[in-house]
Structures are given as structure tokens and as C-alpha cells.
Scaffold this active site. Sequence first.
Site, mmCIF file in Angstrom:
data_model
loop_
_atom_site.group_PDB
_atom_site.id
_atom_site.type_symbol
_atom_site.label_atom_id
_atom_site.label_comp_id
_atom_site.label_asym_id
_atom_site.label_seq_id
_atom_site.Cartn_x
_atom_site.Cartn_y
_atom_site.Cartn_z
ATOM 1 N N ASN A 179 0.866 -1.184 0.000
ATOM 2 C CA ASN A 179 0.000 0.000 0.000
ATOM 3 C C ASN A 179 0.899 1.229 0.000
ATOM 4 O O ASN A 179 1.338 1.697 1.048
ATOM 5 C CB ASN A 179 -0.906 -0.046 1.242
ATOM 6 C CG ASN A 179 -1.871 1.136 1.304
ATOM 7 O OD1 ASN A 179 -1.770 2.075 0.520
ATOM 8 N ND2 ASN A 179 -2.793 1.080 2.245
ATOM 9 N N ARG A 190 -2.060 -1.616 -3.971
ATOM 10 C CA ARG A 190 -3.066 -0.551 -4.016
ATOM 11 C C ARG A 190 -2.625 0.484 -5.042
ATOM 12 O O ARG A 190 -1.474 0.908 -5.044
ATOM 13 C CB ARG A 190 -3.190 0.107 -2.655
ATOM 14 C CG ARG A 190 -4.030 1.358 -2.677
ATOM 15 C CD ARG A 190 -4.251 1.910 -1.284
ATOM 16 N NE ARG A 190 -4.886 3.199 -1.372
ATOM 17 C CZ ARG A 190 -4.367 4.333 -0.886
ATOM 18 N NH1 ARG A 190 -3.214 4.327 -0.274
ATOM 19 N NH2 ARG A 190 -5.022 5.456 -1.003
ATOM 20 N N HIS A 234 -10.699 6.372 -1.983
ATOM 21 C CA HIS A 234 -11.042 5.577 -0.783
ATOM 22 C C HIS A 234 -11.994 4.432 -1.133
ATOM 23 O O HIS A 234 -12.696 3.922 -0.258
ATOM 24 C CB HIS A 234 -11.745 6.433 0.297
ATOM 25 C CG HIS A 234 -10.842 7.355 1.050
ATOM 26 N ND1 HIS A 234 -11.279 8.556 1.559
ATOM 27 C CD2 HIS A 234 -9.535 7.259 1.400
ATOM 28 C CE1 HIS A 234 -10.282 9.164 2.183
ATOM 29 N NE2 HIS A 234 -9.208 8.408 2.093
ATOM 30 N N GLY A 280 -7.171 11.664 5.517
ATOM 31 C CA GLY A 280 -7.984 11.926 4.328
ATOM 32 C C GLY A 280 -9.415 11.563 4.689
ATOM 33 O O GLY A 280 -9.632 10.700 5.534
ATOM 34 N N ARG A 339 -5.989 19.018 4.008
ATOM 35 C CA ARG A 339 -6.636 19.452 2.753
ATOM 36 C C ARG A 339 -7.914 20.233 3.046
ATOM 37 O O ARG A 339 -8.652 19.890 3.966
ATOM 38 C CB ARG A 339 -6.988 18.232 1.895
ATOM 39 C CG ARG A 339 -5.794 17.558 1.264
ATOM 40 C CD ARG A 339 -6.166 16.236 0.602
ATOM 41 N NE ARG A 339 -5.492 15.126 1.237
ATOM 42 C CZ ARG A 339 -5.826 13.847 1.081
ATOM 43 N NH1 ARG A 339 -6.842 13.509 0.313
ATOM 44 N NH2 ARG A 339 -5.151 12.909 1.698
ATOM 45 N N GLU A 386 -8.187 -1.798 4.649
ATOM 46 C CA GLU A 386 -7.903 -1.772 3.216
ATOM 47 C C GLU A 386 -6.973 -2.911 2.811
ATOM 48 O O GLU A 386 -7.140 -3.498 1.744
ATOM 49 C CB GLU A 386 -7.285 -0.415 2.833
ATOM 50 C CG GLU A 386 -8.303 0.708 2.902
ATOM 51 C CD GLU A 386 -7.684 2.091 2.812
ATOM 52 O OE1 GLU A 386 -6.904 2.443 3.722
ATOM 53 O OE2 GLU A 386 -7.973 2.817 1.861
HETATM 54 P P1 AMP Z 1 -6.321 7.630 9.637
HETATM 55 O O1 AMP Z 1 -5.933 8.487 8.482
HETATM 56 O O2 AMP Z 1 -7.503 6.755 9.365
HETATM 57 O O3 AMP Z 1 -5.170 6.889 10.246
HETATM 58 O O4 AMP Z 1 -6.829 8.641 10.794
HETATM 59 C C1 AMP Z 1 -5.996 9.588 11.387
HETATM 60 C C2 AMP Z 1 -6.842 10.494 12.292
HETATM 61 O O5 AMP Z 1 -7.530 9.675 13.245
HETATM 62 C C3 AMP Z 1 -6.047 11.520 13.101
HETATM 63 O O6 AMP Z 1 -6.655 12.796 12.988
HETATM 64 C C4 AMP Z 1 -6.152 11.023 14.537
HETATM 65 O O7 AMP Z 1 -6.281 12.078 15.434
HETATM 66 C C5 AMP Z 1 -7.403 10.201 14.549
HETATM 67 N N1 AMP Z 1 -7.258 9.088 15.502
HETATM 68 C C6 AMP Z 1 -6.565 7.956 15.293
HETATM 69 N N2 AMP Z 1 -6.607 7.156 16.386
HETATM 70 C C7 AMP Z 1 -7.328 7.816 17.312
HETATM 71 C C8 AMP Z 1 -7.742 7.529 18.654
HETATM 72 N N3 AMP Z 1 -7.402 6.391 19.269
HETATM 73 N N4 AMP Z 1 -8.493 8.447 19.286
HETATM 74 C C9 AMP Z 1 -8.840 9.580 18.684
HETATM 75 N N5 AMP Z 1 -8.494 9.913 17.418
HETATM 76 C C10 AMP Z 1 -7.748 9.052 16.737
#
Ligand code: AMP
Length: 393
Positions: A8, A88, A177, A209, A238, A380
Site C-alpha cells: 500500500n 493498491r 477511498h 484523508g 486538505r 484496506e
Molecule cells: P487515519 O488516516 O484513518 O489513520 O486517521 C488519522 C486520524 O484519526 C487523526 O486525525 C487522529 O487524530 C485520529 N485518531 C486515530 N486514532 C485515534 C484515537 N485512538 N483516538 C482519537 N483519534 C484518533
Amino acid sequence: MNHILVINAGSSSIKYQLIDPTSGERSAAGLVERIGEAEGRIVHRGVREEERAVVVPDHGAAFDELVAAFARQGAPIEGLGITAVGHRVVQGGEEFVAPTLIDDAVAERILELGALAPLHNPGQYQAIVAARALFPRVPHVAVFDTAFHQTMPPSAYTYAIDPEVAAEHGVRRYGFHGISHQVVSRRAAEFLGRPLESLRQIVLHLGNGASACAVDRGRSVDTSMGLTPLEGLVMGTRSGDIDPGALLHLLRGGYDVGGLDRLLNGRSGLLGFTGSNDFRDVRAAADAGDSQAALAIEVAVHRIRHYLGAYLVELGGLDALIFTAGVGEHQAELRAAVCADLEGFGIRIDPERNASPERGARRIGAEGSPVEILVVPTDEEAEIARETLRLVG
Ligand code: AMP
């Protein structure tokens, strides 16, 4: 043993996993990040966990580093029984509507489609070239982020500009996505024990994202990202939706193309408001009284609800609302804000279920809520492995 290697590749990182397709078990995983920067890093979890600084000028070099990490731990990747590699790929254009076996021609097309995804496809192409050189005899499969959205009707994917200009430059909405929206909408149906083909769903993928997707009986009919992953919701760095006239205004005001790109893709969204793209920091700042952080969350929620309303109408009703990705899975307050005062539309969240620290797929709607409200973790890599296996058998 038989394993699928999932690659990925992001704009400046490669995540990888070795997945047993029958059990779903992962025997190794890792991340090479800060590709192209002066100092990068690899985190590898194989025989043991290791982290080290590396210098990786491009995605090919990053692939070499992950291969080296397996070798250092005495488990060379060539000896691990890899039977297929799933890659991916962010942009598949209009021609790749399903996972596709990679030959030389497909690889070249992925590179050419980099014109529409300059931050992603070129690096993914490099990873494909490196992986095919190492494993020339196993099938390599490209799984596209755009493919799931190729079922959108023209009314949803067409921008109202001169059709000749649009065709010449490939300007239309593709959506991204898709791998996440696909796995999450299917798992939601499985969780509910109802046929996917019977459900109208809205999936909110809220991570660094972010995008919303209207899924009508298993098919994407609209999504918030467009020609690029810049359109739609407020994201970590973004802007999401902005009047295109604002870009003209900024160009006339002295910005050049590179400056606009950096502003909208890299210095906007949560980061632009607060200095951090991590939602946890933004929440903490808002709780401590920072008015810009509070506004950032209000704008993000307003935008999500804007799409929620639009998709409710497009779907002609709603059976399930699904939250996924980092913010969607972990930020109960944000979920509550998204669902606030929507009882009239059949959306009733249960505060206790919503606040529960439980992990895994779960129901957060109130008993008897006409619309099911769920949190479903995205995966994913598992979906890429599944699609790879489906294609190569
Ligand atoms: P992703 O791109 O799916 O990895 O999501 C990243 C976002 O998820 C960031 O803004 C983090 O602050 C939020 N996030 C990830 N883990 C946690 C958690 N355990 N509690 C609160 N926010 C989280």
C-alpha cells in the site's frame, strides 16, 4: 504456507503486510516512511519488531528497504511462500473498473494515469516495478481506489464545464477511498445480517484523508472526492470543497500553481486552522478554549452533515450510516455532533453506546432507531488481499 504480500504505497510511504488469505492472519507488517526526505524510517514487525533510520530517495528504494528488513531478521522474503502480490493503486481512470492482473502494459498505463494522480501513481508504479523484479513468477494484482466508484451515474461524476475540455484533460469526478468504502459497506451488511443488495448506506471515511460515499445496494452512486482527493470534506491538511473562484482570486493575487497546491493540499484543513492535522490535538485545543480549533471542528461537522443530507436525498432514504477510519472509529464526540438533531430523518444515536470504548464493528444507534448507525473499522489491506485472491484463485 501461502501468503499474499500487500503493498500500500502512499505519496511518501509504503505500508506492507503479509497476509494468510485463508485465516486473515498477518505474519508480518511494516511501514517505510518519509520517502524522498533527507531522513526516512522503517518500522518492521516480523520475527521481531524493529525501527531504524533509512534514506529512501524513492519508492523503489523503499521497497528494497522492506526486503532488507525481512533478510535482517533471518526470514528472507523470497522464502516466505508468497503466492501473489496485491498493490493498491490510487488512480485507475475510467478503464480500470475492477482489480486487474498487472502485465507490462497495465503497469505502463498506471504510470500514465499519474497525470491525474501525480502524488500517488508514480510511486505506486515504482513499487510495482520493484516487486515484479523480485517476484517475476507470481501474479501481481492492482486494486484501484477509484474502481468502486465507477458505478456512479454521469449526473454524479460530470462537472458542468465544456465537455470537450473535460474529455481532453480527463476532468470528471473519479472518487477515492473506494477500497475502504467497499470493505466497510460489505462488513456493515454482514454485521447487520442483512443482504448488501437490500441496503442504502452512507459511509463516512473520516481519517487524515476523508470522504463520504452513498452506497446503494452495494454500489457507489456518489462520493465526495472528485478528480483528485482534494474535493469534499475537511481533512487533516486538505481544504476539501472551496469555490473554484477562490483559486482564480488567489492566482490573481500572486499565488502560483505550486503555492496553491501546497496551500490547499498541505496547509489547509485541520492543520490550517490549528497547526496540527491530528484530530486529537484539535479536540484538546478546542476543549482548552482555542476558538480556531473549535471552529475547525464546527466547519468539519457542517461539511459532513452537508453531504449526509445530500446523500439521504440521493438514496431516497437510508438504512445504515457507517463511521470508519481514525476519526470515525475513535472520536465519539464528533459522531454525536454529526448525528445531532436528526431524529426527524430516523437517525437516533445512543449516547452510551457511542461513548463505549469497545473496538470492532458495533452498533451506536439507539434501540429502534429507523436508521442503523454503526462504527465499522476499515481494513484496506485485508480487502486488497481478498480481491487479489479472488482474481488469482
Ligand atoms: P487515519 O488516516 O484513518 O489513520 O486517521 C488519522 C486520524 O484519526 C487523526 O486525525 C487522529 O487524530 C485520529 N485518531 C486515530 N486514532 C485515534 C484515537 N485512538 N483516538 C482519537 N483519534 C484518533
